[in-house]
Scaffold this active site. Structure first.
Site, PDB file in Angstrom:
ATOM      1  N   HIS A   1     -13.796  -3.318   4.589  1.00 41.32           N
ATOM      2  CA  HIS A   1     -12.351  -3.508   4.528  1.00 41.32           C
ATOM      3  C   HIS A   1     -11.661  -3.116   5.835  1.00 41.32           C
ATOM      4  CE1 HIS A   1      -8.375  -2.664   2.105  1.00 41.32           C
ATOM      5  NE2 HIS A   1      -8.165  -3.295   3.239  1.00 41.32           N
TER       6      HIS A   1
ATOM      7  N   HIS B   1      -7.824  -3.209  10.583  1.00 41.71           N
ATOM      8  CA  HIS B   1      -9.128  -3.826  10.347  1.00 41.71           C
ATOM      9  C   HIS B   1      -9.903  -3.980  11.661  1.00 41.71           C
ATOM     10  CE1 HIS B   1      -6.763  -5.962   6.901  1.00 41.71           C
ATOM     11  NE2 HIS B   1      -7.081  -4.726   6.568  1.00 41.71           N
TER      12      HIS B   1
ATOM     13  N   GLU C   1       0.822  -1.216   0.000  1.00 36.63           N
ATOM     14  CA  GLU C   1       0.000   0.000   0.000  1.00 36.63           C
ATOM     15  C   GLU C   1       0.858   1.269   0.000  1.00 36.63           C
ATOM     16  OE1 GLU C   1      -3.250   0.196  -0.080  1.00 36.63           O
ATOM     17  OE2 GLU C   1      -4.096  -1.692   0.647  1.00 36.63           O
TER      18      GLU C   1
END
Length: 269
Positions: free
Chosen positions: A214, A143, A118
């Protein structure tokens, strides 16, 4: 020898990252290699670090990020687990230098641990923060179970619906997360579209953004401050879900009560 040796300010920033990584794992928010953390450590870099040679060839970022020239970042490694980073941050992360073209980087320490997949999204956010003159230097993605669960209900994805409910669960949420919770609809993880939508949400005056189905992405002064905002918001989600599990919808604080908190604590929203 580690880049942290003899550099207490830099070591302190990385220690915060390691501590946060441990919390993310303990809370169940960082399964396997889930989540990532990047911190702009340019302010803690000295001349000796600037003189360090690269230990890798240059690698493309995928964006042109003009405000990051000469910046340095600590990055969690790709496919590295938060529980391992908590114990050994420099074996599960690396320090990178952005090159003058503002489109590529090299790793300079401690080992060739490729940064999180990322990285382009994170660096694009850091570039935006610097361009805006923000003091924020950390990005945390994780998360949190209860916040992600709420994102599976379309009603919670309407603008500021989640913010108002979460603020109303406990006074501290309004006080410590005064910008609330931004929302980004589901997009492919790691995509340019997700990065751009997240920057847009932060530009809309949010520090924490919920990615549908997500996770969350938070920005703040350092990794610990970003974690704290996520933790507080998820506590409110836990309170809401606990009340629902008891068979009732929680009343929440009234608008007048929340306005009083904003006024007394001089909050931005």
């Amino acid at each position: 020898m580690s880049i942290l040796d003899g550099r207490p300010a830099l070591a302190a920033e990385i220690e915060k990252v390691a501590e946060v990584a441990g919390y993310l794992w303990e809370k169940g928010w960082a399964e396997r290699n889930g989540g990532n953390i990047t911190v702009n450590i340019t302010a803690q870099v000295d001349d000796a670090i600037r003189a360090l040679p690269a230990i890798t060839e240059s690698r493309p970022i995928g964006f042109h990020l003009p405000h990051l020239e000469g910046c340095y970042f600590y990055c969690k490694g790709t496919n590295r687990r938060m529980r391992d980073l908590a114990r050994q941050p420099m074996q599960n992360g690396s320090v990178i230098r952005i090159l003058p073209d503002c489109e590529s980087y090299v790793i300079i320490a401690d080992a060739d641990v490729p940064p999180t997949s990322e990285l382009p999204s994170h660096l694009a956010m850091h570039d935006y923060l610097l361009a805006k003159g923000s003091p924020y230097r950390a990005c945390v993605h994780t998360h949190p179970i209860e916040l992600v669960a709420l994102s599976h209900n379309k009603e919670w994805l309407k603008k500021d619906v989640a913010t108002k409910v979460l603020w109303s669960m406990i006074p501290e949420t309004k006080a410590f997360c005064p910008r609330g919770l931004g929302i980004v609809p589901y997009m492919l993880p790691g995509s340019k579209e997700l990065a751009e939508a997240t920057i847009k949400a932060v530009d809309d005056n949010y520090d924490v953004v919920l990615w549908e189905k997500h996770g969350v992405f938070a920005v703040d002064m350092d990794a610990m401050a970003a974690f704290d905002q996520i933790d507080v918001l998820n506590k409110s989600a836990l309170i809401y879900i606990a009340a629902k599990n008891l068979g009732f919808t929680p009343d929440g604080m009234t608008d007048a009560q929340m306005q009083e908190i904003s006024r007394v604590f001089k909050l931005p929203k």
